[in-house]
Design an enzyme around this catalytic site. Sequence first.
Site, PDB file in Angstrom:
ATOM      1  N   ALA A 178       0.869  -1.182   0.000  1.00  0.00           N
ATOM      2  CA  ALA A 178       0.000   0.000   0.000  1.00  0.00           C
ATOM      3  C   ALA A 178       0.906   1.232   0.000  1.00  0.00           C
ATOM      4  O   ALA A 178       2.041   1.186   0.478  1.00  0.00           O
ATOM      5  CB  ALA A 178      -0.886  -0.014   1.237  1.00  0.00           C
ATOM      6  N   GLU A 215       4.319  -5.028   7.332  1.00  0.00           N
ATOM      7  CA  GLU A 215       3.499  -3.977   7.957  1.00  0.00           C
ATOM      8  C   GLU A 215       3.864  -3.700   9.406  1.00  0.00           C
ATOM      9  O   GLU A 215       3.805  -2.555   9.858  1.00  0.00           O
ATOM     10  CB  GLU A 215       2.003  -4.349   7.870  1.00  0.00           C
ATOM     11  CG  GLU A 215       1.413  -4.280   6.474  1.00  0.00           C
ATOM     12  CD  GLU A 215       1.505  -5.590   5.701  1.00  0.00           C
ATOM     13  OE1 GLU A 215       2.330  -6.457   6.073  1.00  0.00           O
ATOM     14  OE2 GLU A 215       0.749  -5.756   4.731  1.00  0.00           O
ATOM     15  N   GLY A 243       0.671  -5.189   0.728  1.00  0.00           N
ATOM     16  CA  GLY A 243      -0.465  -5.315  -0.186  1.00  0.00           C
ATOM     17  C   GLY A 243      -0.103  -6.036  -1.479  1.00  0.00           C
ATOM     18  O   GLY A 243      -0.974  -6.615  -2.131  1.00  0.00           O
ATOM     19  N   GLU A 262      -0.316  -9.594  -0.638  1.00  0.00           N
ATOM     20  CA  GLU A 262      -1.747  -9.886  -0.449  1.00  0.00           C
ATOM     21  C   GLU A 262      -2.478  -9.969  -1.791  1.00  0.00           C
ATOM     22  O   GLU A 262      -3.358 -10.812  -1.979  1.00  0.00           O
ATOM     23  CB  GLU A 262      -2.375  -8.806   0.436  1.00  0.00           C
ATOM     24  CG  GLU A 262      -1.882  -8.883   1.882  1.00  0.00           C
ATOM     25  CD  GLU A 262      -2.305  -7.678   2.712  1.00  0.00           C
ATOM     26  OE1 GLU A 262      -1.918  -6.544   2.352  1.00  0.00           O
ATOM     27  OE2 GLU A 262      -3.019  -7.858   3.712  1.00  0.00           O
TER      28      GLU A 262
HETATM   29  N1  COA Z   1       4.581   3.240  -0.472  1.00  0.00           N
HETATM   30  C1  COA Z   1       4.977   4.397  -1.014  1.00  0.00           C
HETATM   31  N2  COA Z   1       6.134   4.548  -1.694  1.00  0.00           N
HETATM   32  C2  COA Z   1       6.906   3.458  -1.829  1.00  0.00           C
HETATM   33  C3  COA Z   1       6.563   2.212  -1.294  1.00  0.00           C
HETATM   34  C4  COA Z   1       5.329   2.116  -0.599  1.00  0.00           C
HETATM   35  N3  COA Z   1       4.885   0.960  -0.081  1.00  0.00           N
HETATM   36  N4  COA Z   1       7.537   1.339  -1.587  1.00  0.00           N
HETATM   37  C5  COA Z   1       8.462   2.012  -2.285  1.00  0.00           C
HETATM   38  N5  COA Z   1       8.091   3.303  -2.442  1.00  0.00           N
HETATM   39  C6  COA Z   1       8.805   4.371  -3.127  1.00  0.00           C
HETATM   40  C7  COA Z   1       9.957   4.911  -2.306  1.00  0.00           C
HETATM   41  O1  COA Z   1       9.497   5.863  -1.369  1.00  0.00           O
HETATM   42  C8  COA Z   1      10.807   5.525  -3.394  1.00  0.00           C
HETATM   43  O2  COA Z   1      10.242   6.743  -3.792  1.00  0.00           O
HETATM   44  P1  COA Z   1      11.188   8.058  -4.024  1.00  0.00           P
HETATM   45  O3  COA Z   1      12.135   7.635  -5.112  1.00  0.00           O
HETATM   46  O4  COA Z   1      10.216   9.111  -4.442  1.00  0.00           O
HETATM   47  O5  COA Z   1      11.867   8.292  -2.715  1.00  0.00           O
HETATM   48  C9  COA Z   1      10.634   4.549  -4.543  1.00  0.00           C
HETATM   49  O6  COA Z   1       9.426   3.858  -4.287  1.00  0.00           O
HETATM   50  C10 COA Z   1      11.764   3.527  -4.643  1.00  0.00           C
HETATM   51  O7  COA Z   1      11.870   2.865  -3.398  1.00  0.00           O
HETATM   52  P2  COA Z   1      13.258   2.756  -2.567  1.00  0.00           P
HETATM   53  O8  COA Z   1      12.889   2.532  -1.133  1.00  0.00           O
HETATM   54  O9  COA Z   1      14.141   3.931  -2.880  1.00  0.00           O
HETATM   55  O10 COA Z   1      13.874   1.449  -3.217  1.00  0.00           O
HETATM   56  P3  COA Z   1      14.859   0.422  -2.511  1.00  0.00           P
HETATM   57  O11 COA Z   1      15.343  -0.503  -3.584  1.00  0.00           O
HETATM   58  O12 COA Z   1      15.893   1.132  -1.712  1.00  0.00           O
HETATM   59  O13 COA Z   1      13.976  -0.423  -1.480  1.00  0.00           O
HETATM   60  C11 COA Z   1      12.012  -1.650  -0.808  1.00  0.00           C
HETATM   61  C12 COA Z   1      12.940  -1.251  -1.966  1.00  0.00           C
HETATM   62  C13 COA Z   1      10.837  -2.422  -1.425  1.00  0.00           C
HETATM   63  C14 COA Z   1      12.772  -2.568   0.158  1.00  0.00           C
HETATM   64  C15 COA Z   1      11.523  -0.382  -0.061  1.00  0.00           C
HETATM   65  O14 COA Z   1      11.023   0.531  -1.015  1.00  0.00           O
HETATM   66  C16 COA Z   1      10.453  -0.640   0.948  1.00  0.00           C
HETATM   67  O15 COA Z   1      10.734  -1.156   2.023  1.00  0.00           O
HETATM   68  N6  COA Z   1       9.187  -0.273   0.618  1.00  0.00           N
HETATM   69  C17 COA Z   1       8.087  -0.378   1.544  1.00  0.00           C
HETATM   70  C18 COA Z   1       7.582  -1.800   1.641  1.00  0.00           C
HETATM   71  C19 COA Z   1       6.446  -1.883   2.643  1.00  0.00           C
HETATM   72  O16 COA Z   1       6.621  -1.636   3.827  1.00  0.00           O
HETATM   73  N7  COA Z   1       5.247  -2.259   2.170  1.00  0.00           N
HETATM   74  C20 COA Z   1       4.091  -2.416   3.006  1.00  0.00           C
HETATM   75  C21 COA Z   1       3.328  -1.154   3.103  1.00  0.00           C
HETATM   76  S1  COA Z   1       1.927  -1.302   4.167  1.00  0.00           S
END
Ligand code: COA
Length: 259
Positions: A65, A133, A110, A113
């Site tokens: 999400a 989460e 999500g 999911e």
């Molecule tokens: N919601 C909003 N934005 C997200 C996102 C999410 N769930 N997951 C990734 N993004 C965005 C990042 O903020 C970033 O945006 P920016 O370039 O404007 O700063 C872009 O996507 C790239 O992500 P980044 O974190 O820089 O890539 P990474 O390779 O370093 O890490 C992940 C990848 C997937 C490990 C990391 O993005 C992450 O942990 N995301 C969240 C996962 C999560 O908690 N999901 C459950 C949500 S309830």
Amino acid sequence: MAYELLTFAVADRIATITVNRPDKLNALNDALMAELGLAIDEAVSRDDVGAVLLTGAGRAFVAGADISELSGQSAVQGKERAERGQRTFRKFEVSPKPTLAAVNGFALGGGCELAMACHIRLASDKAKFGQPEVKLGIGPGYGGTQRLPRLVGKGRALELLLTGDMIDAAEAYRIGLVNRVLPADGLLDAARAMLGTMLAQGPLAIAHCIEAVDRGLDMGLDDAIALEASHFGLLSATADMAEGTRAFLEKRQPSFTGT
Ligand code: COA
């Protein structure tokens, strides 16, 4: 139907829905969730579509999400968001046409999911899965606490849910979260081949299998096998069953009409 955050393309009776917000790793904001609901509705209602392939653009399937939208939500908004998302994902699960998630990269929160709501999950060897989460101080809201234990068992589900750890595709396969793991460059071809096999079967029989498994898993065994017997009886009255059995006896390929 025009979409902005996903693409929708039909070829060979397969609707390919590609979540297309790669700069945010395909994170599900409200607008994208609404489009996903419209896209699955379109796929289910179109006569030229018999199966659905869901994948993501870029290096993610769906990274969860959209956290920027979650961060300011009230309790009421959070509950409504979860219920909306659950309704949308359920459409993939109860679709009478097979839904297959081709998980090309991150499937987190999500995203995991959404993949679990599809009937089949094929993973690229680059895919990563998790329910992170709890790291945000929240829990899954789109069915993760329910579908994950149904797929992998209670103990493994709780390990993933309580640690928030990511697992790779090989581990996801080992615990039964995905059906198969494929080299990244062969993922979509393998997905289309599997859906092609399903498309060659009787479509009413396919729909009844999906419904019997979906509804039967939440029933007692006696009720569930009674449902199966009803389906078996109903299918016996279809032109498809007449054609399928006749084709076998005549040693030829069947030609199903879905009637
Ligand atoms: N919601 C909003 N934005 C997200 C996102 C999410 N769930 N997951 C990734 N993004 C965005 C990042 O903020 C970033 O945006 P920016 O370039 O404007 O700063 C872009 O996507 C790239 O992500 P980044 O974190 O820089 O890539 P990474 O390779 O370093 O890490 C992940 C990848 C997937 C490990 C990391 O993005 C992450 O942990 N995301 C969240 C996962 C999560 O908690 N999901 C459950 C949500 S309830």
